[in-house]
Design an enzyme around this catalytic site. Sequence first.
Site, PDB file in Angstrom:
ATOM      1  N   THR A  16       0.817  -1.226   0.000  1.00 51.27           N
ATOM      2  CA  THR A  16       0.000   0.000   0.000  1.00 51.27           C
ATOM      3  C   THR A  16       0.844   1.266   0.000  1.00 51.27           C
ATOM      4  O   THR A  16       0.480   2.263  -0.625  1.00 51.27           O
ATOM      5  CB  THR A  16      -0.911  -0.006   1.245  1.00 51.27           C
ATOM      6  OG1 THR A  16      -1.803  -1.100   1.126  1.00 51.27           O
ATOM      7  CG2 THR A  16      -1.721   1.271   1.370  1.00 51.27           C
ATOM      8  N   SER A  61       1.533  -7.679  -1.330  1.00 50.27           N
ATOM      9  CA  SER A  61       2.229  -8.719  -0.570  1.00 50.27           C
ATOM     10  C   SER A  61       1.438 -10.018  -0.467  1.00 50.27           C
ATOM     11  O   SER A  61       1.967 -11.031  -0.016  1.00 50.27           O
ATOM     12  CB  SER A  61       2.644  -8.216   0.811  1.00 50.27           C
ATOM     13  OG  SER A  61       1.540  -8.167   1.678  1.00 50.27           O
ATOM     14  N   SER A  62       0.194 -10.019  -0.909  1.00 51.01           N
ATOM     15  CA  SER A  62      -0.554 -11.285  -0.959  1.00 51.01           C
ATOM     16  C   SER A  62       0.092 -12.231  -1.974  1.00 51.01           C
ATOM     17  O   SER A  62      -0.160 -13.434  -1.955  1.00 51.01           O
ATOM     18  CB  SER A  62      -2.001 -11.035  -1.364  1.00 51.01           C
ATOM     19  OG  SER A  62      -2.552 -10.079  -0.515  1.00 51.01           O
ATOM     20  N   THR A  92       1.589  -4.799   4.078  1.00 50.55           N
ATOM     21  CA  THR A  92       1.381  -5.229   5.471  1.00 50.55           C
ATOM     22  C   THR A  92       0.770  -6.626   5.565  1.00 50.55           C
ATOM     23  O   THR A  92       0.964  -7.315   6.575  1.00 50.55           O
ATOM     24  CB  THR A  92       0.461  -4.243   6.220  1.00 50.55           C
ATOM     25  OG1 THR A  92      -0.789  -4.152   5.522  1.00 50.55           O
ATOM     26  CG2 THR A  92       1.091  -2.870   6.338  1.00 50.55           C
ATOM     27  N   ASP A  93       0.042  -7.043   4.522  1.00 50.08           N
ATOM     28  CA  ASP A  93      -0.724  -8.291   4.655  1.00 50.08           C
ATOM     29  C   ASP A  93       0.141  -9.493   5.034  1.00 50.08           C
ATOM     30  O   ASP A  93      -0.263 -10.316   5.859  1.00 50.08           O
ATOM     31  CB  ASP A  93      -1.489  -8.592   3.345  1.00 50.08           C
ATOM     32  CG  ASP A  93      -2.640  -7.627   3.128  1.00 50.08           C
ATOM     33  OD1 ASP A  93      -3.001  -6.911   4.088  1.00 50.08           O
ATOM     34  OD2 ASP A  93      -3.184  -7.581   2.012  1.00 50.08           O
ATOM     35  N   GLN A 282      -4.541 -21.144  18.990  1.00 51.27           N
ATOM     36  CA  GLN A 282      -5.346 -20.150  18.254  1.00 51.27           C
ATOM     37  C   GLN A 282      -5.443 -18.845  19.026  1.00 51.27           C
ATOM     38  O   GLN A 282      -5.822 -17.822  18.468  1.00 51.27           O
ATOM     39  CB  GLN A 282      -6.781 -20.669  18.064  1.00 51.27           C
ATOM     40  CG  GLN A 282      -6.894 -21.855  17.183  1.00 51.27           C
ATOM     41  CD  GLN A 282      -8.327 -22.403  17.107  1.00 51.27           C
ATOM     42  OE1 GLN A 282      -9.284 -21.740  17.492  1.00 51.27           O
ATOM     43  NE2 GLN A 282      -8.449 -23.605  16.600  1.00 51.27           N
ATOM     44  N   CYS A 283      -5.157 -18.905  20.343  1.00 51.92           N
ATOM     45  CA  CYS A 283      -5.259 -17.680  21.148  1.00 51.92           C
ATOM     46  C   CYS A 283      -4.208 -16.684  20.671  1.00 51.92           C
ATOM     47  O   CYS A 283      -3.112 -17.068  20.262  1.00 51.92           O
ATOM     48  CB  CYS A 283      -5.018 -17.982  22.618  1.00 51.92           C
ATOM     49  SG  CYS A 283      -6.287 -19.003  23.335  1.00 51.92           S
TER      50      CYS A 283
HETATM   51  N1  ASP Z   1      -2.632  -5.498   0.198  1.00 47.14           N
HETATM   52  C1  ASP Z   1      -1.554  -4.686   0.676  1.00 47.14           C
HETATM   53  C2  ASP Z   1      -0.292  -5.533   0.702  1.00 47.14           C
HETATM   54  O1  ASP Z   1      -0.094  -6.275   1.619  1.00 47.14           O
HETATM   55  C3  ASP Z   1      -1.868  -4.137   2.025  1.00 47.14           C
HETATM   56  C4  ASP Z   1      -0.840  -3.213   2.597  1.00 47.14           C
HETATM   57  O2  ASP Z   1       0.251  -3.009   2.118  1.00 47.14           O
HETATM   58  O3  ASP Z   1      -1.154  -2.644   3.640  1.00 47.14           O
HETATM   59  O4  ASP Z   1       0.474  -5.470  -0.219  1.00 47.14           O
END
Ligand code: ASP
Length: 346
Positions: A16, A61-62, A92-93, A282-283
Amino acid sequence: MPKKNTHILLIYTGGTIGMKLCPETDSLVPFDFSQISEEVPELTKSGYSIDSYSFDPVIDSSDVSLSFWQELARIIETNYDRYDGFVVLHGTDTMSYSASALSFMLQNLEKPVVFTGSQLPIGMLRTDGKENLISAIEIASERDSEGHPIVPEVVIYFDSKLYRGNRTTKFSAENFRAFRSPNAPVLADIGIHIKYNTDVIRYPKTWGNPLTVNYALDSNVAVLKIFPGISRKAIEAITHTEGLRALVIETFGSGNAPTSKMFLECISEAIERGIIVLNITQCVTGTVDMDAYATGKALQRLGVINGLDSTTEAATTKLFFLLGQYTDNEKVKELLPLNLAGEITK
Ligand code: ASP
Protein backbone atom coordinates in the site's frame (compact mmCIF):
# COMPACT_ATOMS: atom_id res chain seq x y z
CA MET A 1 22.88 8.04 17.91
CA PRO A 2 21.65 7.89 14.31
CA LYS A 3 24.73 8.34 12.17
CA LYS A 4 24.25 10.55 9.16
CA ASN A 5 27.18 8.90 7.42
CA THR A 6 25.62 5.45 7.47
CA HIS A 7 24.57 3.96 4.15
CA ILE A 8 21.11 2.52 3.94
CA LEU A 9 19.65 0.39 1.19
CA LEU A 10 15.93 0.96 0.76
CA ILE A 11 14.36 -2.08 -0.87
CA TYR A 12 10.93 -1.44 -2.34
CA THR A 13 8.86 -4.57 -2.86
CA GLY A 14 5.38 -3.07 -3.19
CA GLY A 15 2.41 -2.80 -0.84
CA THR A 16 0.00 0.00 0.00
CA ILE A 17 2.78 2.45 0.84
CA GLY A 18 3.54 2.90 -2.85
CA MET A 19 0.11 2.14 -4.32
CA LYS A 20 -2.06 4.43 -6.44
CA LEU A 21 -5.75 4.37 -7.17
CA CYS A 22 -6.39 2.82 -10.58
CA PRO A 23 -9.29 4.83 -12.11
CA GLU A 24 -10.44 1.91 -14.29
CA THR A 25 -10.89 -0.56 -11.45
CA ASP A 26 -11.25 1.91 -8.56
CA SER A 27 -8.82 -0.21 -6.52
CA LEU A 28 -5.29 0.28 -5.24
CA VAL A 29 -2.49 -1.15 -7.39
CA PRO A 30 1.28 -1.20 -6.76
CA PHE A 31 3.17 1.68 -8.34
CA ASP A 32 6.85 2.17 -9.07
CA PHE A 33 9.35 3.70 -6.65
CA SER A 34 8.95 7.25 -8.00
CA GLN A 35 5.63 7.40 -6.10
CA ILE A 36 7.55 7.13 -2.84
CA SER A 37 10.60 9.26 -3.54
CA GLU A 38 8.46 12.14 -4.89
CA GLU A 39 6.23 12.12 -1.85
CA VAL A 40 9.08 12.08 0.68
CA PRO A 41 11.55 14.81 -0.30
CA GLU A 42 12.79 14.56 3.31
CA LEU A 43 14.65 11.45 2.17
CA THR A 44 17.11 13.44 0.11
CA LYS A 45 17.20 16.37 2.54
CA SER A 46 17.83 14.16 5.60
CA GLY A 47 21.55 13.81 5.07
CA TYR A 48 21.38 10.01 5.21
CA SER A 49 23.04 8.24 2.37
CA ILE A 50 20.20 6.19 0.92
CA ASP A 51 20.21 4.08 -2.20
CA SER A 52 17.13 2.33 -3.41
CA TYR A 53 16.42 -0.97 -5.10
CA SER A 54 13.02 -1.72 -6.51
CA PHE A 55 11.54 -5.13 -7.23
CA ASP A 56 10.31 -5.45 -10.79
CA PRO A 57 7.40 -5.92 -10.82
CA VAL A 58 6.43 -4.57 -7.42
CA ILE A 59 3.73 -6.68 -5.81
CA ASP A 60 0.84 -6.68 -3.44
CA SER A 61 2.23 -8.72 -0.57
CA SER A 62 -0.55 -11.28 -0.96
CA ASP A 63 1.57 -12.51 -3.88
CA VAL A 64 4.65 -13.14 -1.75
CA SER A 65 6.16 -16.58 -2.36
CA LEU A 66 9.23 -18.56 -1.40
CA SER A 67 11.10 -17.29 -4.45
CA PHE A 68 10.33 -13.71 -3.34
CA TRP A 69 12.02 -14.37 0.03
CA GLN A 70 14.98 -15.94 -1.75
CA GLU A 71 15.26 -12.89 -3.99
CA LEU A 72 15.02 -10.53 -1.02
CA ALA A 73 17.69 -12.48 0.86
CA ARG A 74 19.88 -12.42 -2.25
CA ILE A 75 19.61 -8.63 -2.52
CA ILE A 76 20.57 -8.26 1.13
CA GLU A 77 23.46 -10.70 0.81
CA THR A 78 24.80 -9.07 -2.36
CA ASN A 79 24.73 -5.64 -0.76
CA TYR A 80 25.60 -6.65 2.78
CA ASP A 81 29.12 -5.29 2.90
CA ARG A 82 28.27 -2.05 1.15
CA TYR A 83 25.46 -0.93 3.47
CA ASP A 84 25.05 -0.43 7.20
CA GLY A 85 21.38 -1.26 7.27
CA PHE A 86 18.42 -2.26 5.15
CA VAL A 87 14.87 -0.92 5.07
CA VAL A 88 12.35 -3.13 3.30
CA LEU A 89 9.14 -1.49 2.10
CA HIS A 90 6.59 -4.28 2.04
CA GLY A 91 2.83 -4.75 2.03
CA THR A 92 1.38 -5.23 5.47
CA ASP A 93 -0.72 -8.29 4.66
CA THR A 94 2.14 -10.78 4.74
CA MET A 95 4.88 -8.65 6.26
CA SER A 96 5.01 -10.86 9.36
CA TYR A 97 5.56 -13.95 7.20
CA SER A 98 8.36 -12.29 5.24
CA ALA A 99 10.07 -10.90 8.34
CA SER A 100 9.82 -14.33 10.00
CA ALA A 101 11.20 -16.13 6.94
CA LEU A 102 14.13 -13.71 6.63
CA SER A 103 14.91 -14.05 10.35
CA PHE A 104 15.59 -17.76 9.78
CA MET A 105 17.32 -17.40 6.42
CA LEU A 106 19.79 -14.65 7.40
CA GLN A 107 22.20 -16.33 9.79
CA ASN A 108 24.78 -14.32 11.76
CA LEU A 109 22.93 -11.13 10.88
CA GLU A 110 24.73 -8.16 12.39
CA LYS A 111 22.94 -5.34 10.59
CA PRO A 112 19.40 -4.01 10.86
CA VAL A 113 16.80 -5.28 8.41
CA VAL A 114 13.79 -3.07 9.12
CA PHE A 115 10.49 -3.92 7.43
CA THR A 116 7.88 -1.22 7.18
CA GLY A 117 4.94 -0.15 5.05
CA SER A 118 1.69 1.69 5.60
CA GLN A 119 -2.05 1.41 5.85
CA LEU A 120 -2.64 4.44 3.60
CA PRO A 121 -0.63 5.12 0.42
CA ILE A 122 2.19 7.59 0.81
CA GLY A 123 0.51 9.95 -1.67
CA MET A 124 -2.53 10.44 0.57
CA LEU A 125 -2.78 13.38 2.92
CA ARG A 126 -3.33 11.35 6.10
CA THR A 127 -0.78 8.70 5.20
CA ASP A 128 1.05 6.83 7.93
CA GLY A 129 3.71 5.91 5.37
CA LYS A 130 5.97 8.93 5.77
CA GLU A 131 6.51 8.58 9.49
CA ASN A 132 6.94 4.82 9.20
CA LEU A 133 9.52 5.21 6.45
CA ILE A 134 11.53 8.01 8.05
CA SER A 135 11.65 6.35 11.48
CA ALA A 136 12.56 3.00 9.91
CA ILE A 137 15.54 4.68 8.23
CA GLU A 138 16.56 6.31 11.49
CA ILE A 139 16.37 2.97 13.33
CA ALA A 140 18.37 1.22 10.59
CA SER A 141 21.12 3.81 10.94
CA GLU A 142 21.28 3.97 14.72
CA ARG A 143 24.61 2.98 16.30
CA ASP A 144 25.83 2.49 19.88
CA SER A 145 28.87 4.24 21.33
CA GLU A 146 31.14 1.52 19.87
CA GLY A 147 29.66 1.96 16.40
CA HIS A 148 27.62 -1.27 16.42
CA PRO A 149 24.03 -1.22 15.18
CA ILE A 150 21.50 -0.92 18.00
CA VAL A 151 19.12 -3.35 16.29
CA PRO A 152 21.01 -6.08 14.42
CA GLU A 153 17.84 -8.08 13.80
CA VAL A 154 15.01 -8.55 11.31
CA VAL A 155 12.38 -6.21 12.73
CA ILE A 156 9.11 -4.52 11.84
CA TYR A 157 8.69 -0.82 12.52
CA PHE A 158 5.09 0.36 12.47
CA ASP A 159 3.17 3.18 14.14
CA SER A 160 5.71 4.12 16.81
CA LYS A 161 6.61 0.56 17.78
CA LEU A 162 9.55 -1.62 16.88
CA TYR A 163 8.91 -5.34 16.98
CA ARG A 164 10.97 -8.49 16.45
CA GLY A 165 9.68 -9.54 13.04
CA ASN A 166 9.14 -13.20 13.87
CA ARG A 167 6.98 -12.31 16.90
CA THR A 168 4.51 -10.20 14.97
CA THR A 169 1.16 -10.77 13.44
CA LYS A 170 -1.02 -8.42 11.43
CA PHE A 171 -3.63 -7.47 13.96
CA SER A 172 -5.77 -4.82 12.31
CA ALA A 173 -6.93 -4.43 8.73
CA GLU A 174 -7.58 -0.73 9.22
CA ASN A 175 -5.93 0.82 12.27
CA PHE A 176 -2.60 2.54 11.84
CA ARG A 177 -1.35 0.21 14.56
CA ALA A 178 -1.55 -2.73 12.19
CA PHE A 179 0.82 -5.09 14.02
CA ARG A 180 1.08 -6.65 17.43
CA SER A 181 3.78 -8.74 19.03
CA PRO A 182 1.48 -10.50 21.47
CA ASN A 183 4.00 -12.71 23.24
CA ALA A 184 7.14 -10.59 23.17
CA PRO A 185 7.95 -7.07 24.38
CA VAL A 186 8.52 -4.33 21.84
CA LEU A 187 12.16 -3.68 20.94
CA ALA A 188 11.64 0.08 20.99
CA ASP A 189 9.01 2.70 21.70
CA ILE A 190 9.14 5.71 19.47
CA GLY A 191 7.98 9.12 20.65
CA ILE A 192 9.99 12.29 20.95
CA HIS A 193 12.87 9.94 21.73
CA ILE A 194 13.45 6.41 20.51
CA LYS A 195 13.63 4.24 23.61
CA TYR A 196 15.38 1.00 22.77
CA ASN A 197 14.75 -2.03 24.91
CA THR A 198 18.35 -3.25 24.67
CA ASP A 199 17.76 -6.03 27.21
CA VAL A 200 15.42 -7.68 24.74
CA ILE A 201 17.21 -6.99 21.44
CA ARG A 202 19.33 -9.95 20.30
CA TYR A 203 23.03 -9.18 19.85
CA PRO A 204 25.71 -11.45 18.41
CA LYS A 205 28.02 -13.05 20.99
CA THR A 206 30.96 -11.66 19.02
CA TRP A 207 30.85 -9.12 16.21
CA GLY A 208 32.43 -9.55 12.81
CA ASN A 209 31.02 -12.92 11.71
CA PRO A 210 30.16 -13.22 8.04
CA LEU A 211 26.50 -13.36 7.04
CA THR A 212 25.37 -16.75 5.78
CA VAL A 213 22.15 -17.08 3.89
CA ASN A 214 20.20 -20.31 3.88
CA TYR A 215 18.26 -20.22 0.65
CA ALA A 216 16.81 -23.72 0.72
CA LEU A 217 13.15 -23.66 1.73
CA ASP A 218 10.58 -26.44 1.54
CA SER A 219 6.92 -25.49 1.50
CA ASN A 220 5.51 -28.98 2.12
CA VAL A 221 3.77 -27.61 5.18
CA ALA A 222 0.06 -27.22 5.98
CA VAL A 223 -1.87 -25.46 8.72
CA LEU A 224 -4.96 -27.01 10.25
CA LYS A 225 -7.14 -24.77 12.36
CA ILE A 226 -9.19 -26.94 14.71
CA PHE A 227 -12.84 -26.09 15.34
CA PRO A 228 -15.63 -27.89 17.16
CA GLY A 229 -17.30 -30.27 14.75
CA ILE A 230 -14.32 -30.61 12.41
CA SER A 231 -14.83 -33.69 10.22
CA ARG A 232 -12.53 -36.57 9.40
CA LYS A 233 -12.87 -35.67 5.72
CA ALA A 234 -11.66 -32.11 6.33
CA ILE A 235 -8.71 -33.28 8.43
CA GLU A 236 -7.71 -36.02 6.01
CA ALA A 237 -7.90 -33.68 3.03
CA ILE A 238 -5.01 -31.87 4.69
CA THR A 239 -3.07 -34.72 6.31
CA HIS A 240 -3.12 -36.63 3.03
CA THR A 241 -1.80 -33.72 0.96
CA GLU A 242 0.73 -35.20 -1.45
CA GLY A 243 4.30 -34.63 -0.27
CA LEU A 244 3.27 -33.14 3.09
CA ARG A 245 6.16 -33.19 5.56
CA ALA A 246 4.86 -31.05 8.40
CA LEU A 247 1.51 -29.98 9.81
CA VAL A 248 0.93 -27.02 12.11
CA ILE A 249 -2.21 -27.53 14.20
CA GLU A 250 -3.80 -24.42 15.63
CA THR A 251 -5.43 -25.76 18.76
CA PHE A 252 -7.68 -24.32 21.48
CA GLY A 253 -6.40 -22.50 24.56
CA SER A 254 -3.19 -23.92 25.95
CA GLY A 255 -2.86 -26.53 23.21
CA ASN A 256 -6.04 -28.56 23.48
CA ALA A 257 -7.87 -30.46 20.77
CA PRO A 258 -10.76 -32.91 20.62
CA THR A 259 -10.09 -36.24 22.33
CA SER A 260 -12.44 -38.06 19.99
CA LYS A 261 -11.18 -41.36 18.59
CA MET A 262 -11.59 -39.91 15.09
CA PHE A 263 -9.39 -36.86 15.73
CA LEU A 264 -6.65 -38.74 17.56
CA GLU A 265 -6.62 -41.44 14.89
CA CYS A 266 -6.15 -38.86 12.13
CA ILE A 267 -3.23 -37.23 13.95
CA SER A 268 -1.55 -40.46 14.99
CA GLU A 269 -1.92 -41.88 11.49
CA ALA A 270 -0.19 -38.75 10.10
CA ILE A 271 2.61 -39.06 12.65
CA GLU A 272 3.06 -42.74 11.82
CA ARG A 273 3.53 -41.74 8.18
CA GLY A 274 6.43 -39.53 9.32
CA ILE A 275 4.61 -36.18 9.21
CA ILE A 276 5.81 -33.70 11.83
CA VAL A 277 2.91 -32.23 13.82
CA LEU A 278 3.50 -28.94 15.62
CA ASN A 279 1.00 -27.59 18.13
CA ILE A 280 0.41 -23.83 18.42
CA THR A 281 -2.53 -22.04 19.97
CA GLN A 282 -5.35 -20.15 18.25
CA CYS A 283 -5.26 -17.68 21.15
CA VAL A 284 -3.58 -14.39 20.34
CA THR A 285 -1.55 -14.39 23.54
CA GLY A 286 -0.17 -17.15 25.72
CA THR A 287 1.57 -20.43 25.14
CA VAL A 288 0.88 -24.09 24.50
CA ASP A 289 1.25 -26.24 27.59
CA MET A 290 0.36 -29.78 26.67
CA ASP A 291 0.64 -30.87 30.32
CA ALA A 292 -2.15 -28.60 31.51
CA TYR A 293 -5.16 -30.69 30.38
CA ALA A 294 -5.82 -34.31 29.51
CA THR A 295 -6.76 -33.15 25.99
CA GLY A 296 -3.27 -31.69 25.45
CA LYS A 297 -1.59 -34.70 27.06
CA ALA A 298 -3.32 -36.97 24.55
CA LEU A 299 -1.61 -35.07 21.72
CA GLN A 300 1.74 -35.20 23.50
CA ARG A 301 1.49 -38.99 23.79
CA LEU A 302 1.02 -39.24 20.03
CA GLY A 303 4.28 -37.36 19.43
CA VAL A 304 2.90 -33.90 18.69
CA ILE A 305 5.60 -31.23 19.21
CA ASN A 306 4.97 -28.22 21.43
CA GLY A 307 5.16 -24.96 19.42
CA LEU A 308 4.97 -22.90 22.64
CA ASP A 309 4.00 -19.26 21.98
CA SER A 310 4.93 -19.21 18.30
CA THR A 311 2.80 -17.26 15.86
CA THR A 312 1.47 -19.11 12.82
CA GLU A 313 3.75 -16.93 10.70
CA ALA A 314 6.86 -17.99 12.62
CA ALA A 315 5.81 -21.64 12.86
CA THR A 316 5.22 -22.06 9.13
CA THR A 317 8.34 -20.21 8.00
CA LYS A 318 10.51 -21.99 10.59
CA LEU A 319 9.28 -25.27 9.11
CA PHE A 320 9.94 -24.06 5.54
CA PHE A 321 13.45 -23.24 6.68
CA LEU A 322 14.20 -26.43 8.64
CA LEU A 323 12.66 -28.73 6.02
CA GLY A 324 14.71 -26.91 3.39
CA GLN A 325 17.90 -27.54 5.36
CA TYR A 326 17.28 -31.20 6.23
CA THR A 327 15.71 -33.98 4.23
CA ASP A 328 15.53 -36.08 7.39
CA ASN A 329 12.34 -35.26 9.32
CA GLU A 330 13.87 -36.67 12.53
CA LYS A 331 16.54 -33.96 12.41
CA VAL A 332 13.84 -31.32 11.88
CA LYS A 333 11.94 -32.68 14.90
CA GLU A 334 15.08 -32.28 16.99
CA LEU A 335 15.58 -28.62 15.99
CA LEU A 336 11.97 -27.49 15.92
CA PRO A 337 11.59 -27.00 19.69
CA LEU A 338 14.73 -24.82 19.83
CA ASN A 339 14.62 -21.05 19.87
CA LEU A 340 16.46 -20.31 16.61
CA ALA A 341 15.89 -16.59 16.07
CA GLY A 342 13.96 -15.33 19.07
CA GLU A 343 10.69 -16.69 17.69
CA ILE A 344 9.59 -18.47 20.89
CA THR A 345 9.90 -17.76 24.62
CA LYS A 346 12.35 -20.27 26.08
N1 ASP B 1 -2.63 -5.50 0.20
C1 ASP B 1 -1.55 -4.69 0.68
C2 ASP B 1 -0.29 -5.53 0.70
O1 ASP B 1 -0.09 -6.28 1.62
C3 ASP B 1 -1.87 -4.14 2.03
C4 ASP B 1 -0.84 -3.21 2.60
O2 ASP B 1 0.25 -3.01 2.12
O3 ASP B 1 -1.15 -2.64 3.64
O4 ASP B 1 0.47 -5.47 -0.22
